[in-house]
Each structure stands twice: as structure tokens, then as C-alpha cells.
Design an enzyme around this catalytic site. Structure first.
Site, PDB file in Angstrom:
ATOM      1  N   THR A   1       0.011   1.523   6.983  1.00 54.59           N
ATOM      2  CA  THR A   1      -0.003   0.364   6.097  1.00 54.59           C
ATOM      3  C   THR A   1       0.170  -0.886   6.947  1.00 54.59           C
ATOM      4  OG1 THR A   1       1.143  -0.762   4.273  1.00 54.59           O
ATOM      5  CG2 THR A   1       2.492   0.645   5.671  1.00 54.59           C
ATOM      6  N   GLY A   2      -0.284  -2.013   6.425  1.00 55.73           N
ATOM      7  CA  GLY A   2      -0.150  -3.259   7.176  1.00 55.73           C
ATOM      8  C   GLY A   2      -1.469  -4.014   7.205  1.00 55.73           C
TER       9      GLY A   2
ATOM     10  N   THR B   1       0.843  -1.195   0.000  1.00 55.17           N
ATOM     11  CA  THR B   1       0.000   0.000   0.000  1.00 55.17           C
ATOM     12  C   THR B   1       0.882   1.250   0.000  1.00 55.17           C
ATOM     13  OG1 THR B   1      -1.852  -1.061   1.084  1.00 55.17           O
ATOM     14  CG2 THR B   1      -1.552   1.274   1.578  1.00 55.17           C
TER      15      THR B   1
ATOM     16  N   ARG C   1     -14.460  -6.847   0.585  1.00 59.28           N
ATOM     17  CA  ARG C   1     -13.672  -6.555   1.801  1.00 59.28           C
ATOM     18  C   ARG C   1     -13.067  -5.143   1.696  1.00 59.28           C
ATOM     19  NH1 ARG C   1      -8.064  -5.065   2.826  1.00 59.28           N
ATOM     20  NH2 ARG C   1      -7.478  -5.849   4.859  1.00 59.28           N
ATOM     21  N   VAL C   2     -13.231  -4.369   2.764  1.00 61.59           N
ATOM     22  CA  VAL C   2     -12.586  -3.058   2.850  1.00 61.59           C
ATOM     23  C   VAL C   2     -11.656  -3.090   4.056  1.00 61.59           C
ATOM     24  CG1 VAL C   2     -12.923  -0.576   3.143  1.00 61.59           C
ATOM     25  CG2 VAL C   2     -14.591  -1.906   1.830  1.00 61.59           C
ATOM     26  N   GLY C   3     -10.412  -2.666   3.852  1.00 61.57           N
ATOM     27  CA  GLY C   3      -9.439  -2.655   4.944  1.00 61.57           C
ATOM     28  C   GLY C   3      -9.462  -1.331   5.694  1.00 61.57           C
ATOM     29  N   ASP C   4      -8.355  -1.047   6.352  1.00 63.36           N
ATOM     30  CA  ASP C   4      -8.249   0.186   7.149  1.00 63.36           C
ATOM     31  C   ASP C   4      -8.072   1.432   6.301  1.00 63.36           C
ATOM     32  OD1 ASP C   4      -5.633  -1.060   6.502  1.00 63.36           O
ATOM     33  OD2 ASP C   4      -4.890   0.844   7.295  1.00 63.36           O
TER      34      ASP C   4
HETATM   35  N1  ASP Z   1      -3.710  -1.906   5.009  1.00 64.58           N
HETATM   36  C1  ASP Z   1      -4.041  -2.428   3.712  1.00 64.58           C
HETATM   37  C2  ASP Z   1      -5.317  -3.220   3.810  1.00 64.58           C
HETATM   38  O1  ASP Z   1      -5.498  -3.931   4.788  1.00 64.58           O
HETATM   39  C3  ASP Z   1      -2.993  -3.279   3.133  1.00 64.58           C
HETATM   40  C4  ASP Z   1      -1.628  -2.683   3.111  1.00 64.58           C
HETATM   41  O2  ASP Z   1      -1.304  -1.826   3.895  1.00 64.58           O
HETATM   42  O3  ASP Z   1      -0.843  -3.077   2.252  1.00 64.58           O
HETATM   43  O4  ASP Z   1      -6.081  -3.213   2.876  1.00 64.58           O
END
Ligand code: ASP
Length: 282
Positions: A206-207, A156, A184-187
Site C-alpha cells: 500500500t502507499g 487501501t 488512472r491505475v495504481g500499483d
Molecule cells: N497504492 C494505492 C494506489 O496507488 C493507494 C493506496 O495504497 O492506498 O492506488
């Protein structure tokens, strides 16, 4: 202009190090040329969305159905614009910026977001234009091996900037995690989780999104910053993420132009400027 960017926190393999370093350096270079923090963040993130080294825009990971679903957010002064689950937008960060300036809406998803883009002169692209052969191969391999990949890839992108007028902006853009569940939606597009900016500090994360959104990682940095310096605030926020089993990284800039960053993954790609000089790290 003071600007810091990241290109993901994970076990970046040796053969991807050079591309990541080049990508984050280029992003800072582009961002530094802008006058306003918000434009610097947008430019830096567009540069990385267009760079196949990263999981954002062109080169995004594919979901379980082999489709692209991207999320992005941009924020300034406790206001934000965000999009989730878009497939036909070359630069989701620019759509998020349009939304930031629209006082009727903060967050749009999927088809509605794409319709809004068209109405606001952001042309749609063919989803195929964003899909890399490399990602098709990764998608097939993960499907075949039937193993959960979320723990391993996080490219990301994000940027945080402070301009000469004292404005702070932050942004984050992602294709999410490989072979994620459709929908799915992340942070990333959640204000306070993947990105935060007020008048004192801005941050981008990120993560592993499922944990980051539970601790509202970037907002946590801002809260801790009220009591300590920016570097410690980033480290302590990361420790909170780690305490619930999460991992990732965060970057930050404060109103005095200090940078903060922290990660608990083997590597994080990041870069910032010191005057005209750009420093990049993995
Ligand atoms: N945080 C992002 C997510 O969970 C992924 C990433 O940081 O690479 O969608």
C-alpha cells in the site's frame, strides 16, 4: 491458518485510529475461520471492502469526476486474477478471484470486467451504493482547494495468508487515490507491484502507487527473501522504494508461517494472528 492484513499506510489521523484497528482485527478474525489461504484472503478483504473505514469497495475515494474506479488483485502460486477501473462491483476481490481461476484471462478492466462479472454470477450494484457522504465532501473540498492530495491518504486494504496445506495467497483492493485522474491505475492490481505470491512467500503493498509500481515492491520482497529472512526482506524492499522518493508499506507471510511488515509512513494499520489470538497495530 496464518494471516496478516493491512488497512493502508499513511498519516492515519487520531480520530480514525479506532475504526482502522477494529477493521483490521475483524478482517483477521473472518479470514482465520477459512480452511484455504485463498478463501481467507478473499474473506478478510471482503470484510474491509464492506467497512467504510477503508478506501476499498464501500467508502472508496472518488476520482476527479466524482466517480468510483476500483482496482483489485488476488494471487496464489505465481498465478493471479486482477481487475482495474470497476465502478459497479461491491466486492472487486471476488471478481479478481473468479478471474484467477479462469485460464483464459488474468486481468480485466472497466466495462469488460463488469460484463465478465455478470456472466459469472457476480451481480452489479449501483455505483451510488458505494459512495459515502464523507467521500463526496472530501471530493468537493479537494476540488475547491485545488491541491494535490495523493501524498496524504492511503487506506487501501490487503491480506496475505498461509494455510495448513502450505498454500500461500495474497490480495489487495483499493479505490485508488482521492480525485485521481479518470482512468488512472495504481500499483494495486499489478502482479509484483501491489501484490505477489509464489510457493515460498506472499506480499501485499500500500502507499503511493506510482512509485511502488516502478520498483515492483512485492516482487522485490520475494527476491530479497531468497537471500535473507522475511522481516529484513520487507525492510530492504521499503528502503529501495524510499530511495526513489516513494513511501508506503508492505506485509508478508512465508512458507514457514513467519510474518514480515515494514512501512515508511507515519502509520500503517495492520493485524495478524498468533494461534487464536489477534494482534492489531497502528
Ligand atoms: N497504492 C494505492 C494506489 O496507488 C493507494 C493506496 O495504497 O492506498 O492506488
Amino acid at each position: 491458518m496464518k494471516i496478516i492484513v493491512h488497512g493502508g499506510a499513511w498519516a492515519i489521523p487520531d480520530d480514525a485510529v479506532e475504526d482502522h484497528l477494529k477493521g483490521v482485527t475483524q478482517a483477521v478474525k473472518k479470514g482465520m475461520k477459512e480452511k484455504n489461504a485463498i478463501d481467507a484472503v478473499e474473506k478478510a478483504i471482503i470484510t474491509m471492502e464492506n467497512d467504510p473505514a477503508f478506501d476499498a469497495g464501500y467508502g472508496s475515494f472518488l476520482n476527479e469526476d466524482g466517480k468510483i474506479e476500483m482496482d483489485a488483485i488476488i494471487a496464489q502460486n505465481s498465478c493471479f486474477g486482477a481487475v482495474a477501473g470497476v465502478s459497479r462491483i461491491k466486492n472487486p476481490i471476488s471478481l479478481a478471484k473468479k478471474i484467477l481461476y479462469d485460464e483464459n484471462v488474468n486481468f480485466l478492466i472497466g466495462r469488460g470486467a463488469e460484463r465478465y462479472a455478470e456472466k459469472n454470477n457476480i451481480s452489479l450494484c449501483d455505483e451510488k451504493e458505494l459512495i459515502l457522504e464523507r467521500e463526496m465532501k472530501r471530493w468537493k473540498k479537494i476540488k475547491k482547494e485545488n491541491k494535490k492530495p495523493e501524498d496524504f491518504f492511503h487506506s487501501t486494504v490487503g491480506a496475505v495468508a498461509l494455510d495448513e496445506k502450505g498454500n500461500i495467497a495474497a490480495g489487495t483492493s483499493t479505490g485508488g487515490t482521492p480525485n485521481k485522474i479518470p482512468g488512472r491505475v495504481g500499483d494495486t492490481p499489478i502482479f509484483g507491484a501491489g501484490c505477489y505470491a509464489d510457493s515460498l512467500i506472499g506480499a501485499s503493498a500500500t502507499g503511493y502507487g506510482e512509485h511502488i509500481m516502478r520498483v515492483l515492491l512485492t516482487r522485490k520482497v520475494a527476491e530479497l527473501y531468497r537471500e535473507t529472512d522475511i522481516k529484513k526482506a520487507c525492510r530492504e524492499a521499503l528502503a529501495i522504494l524510499e530511495s526513489i522518493g516513494g513511501y508506503g508499506g508492505v506485509i508478508s507471510v512465508d512458507r514457514d508461517g513467519n510474518f514480515g511488515y515494514s512501512f515508511n509512513t507515519p502509520r500503517m494499520a495492520y493485524a495478524f494472528n498468533e494461534g487464536k489470538e489477534i494482534k492489531a497495530f497502528i
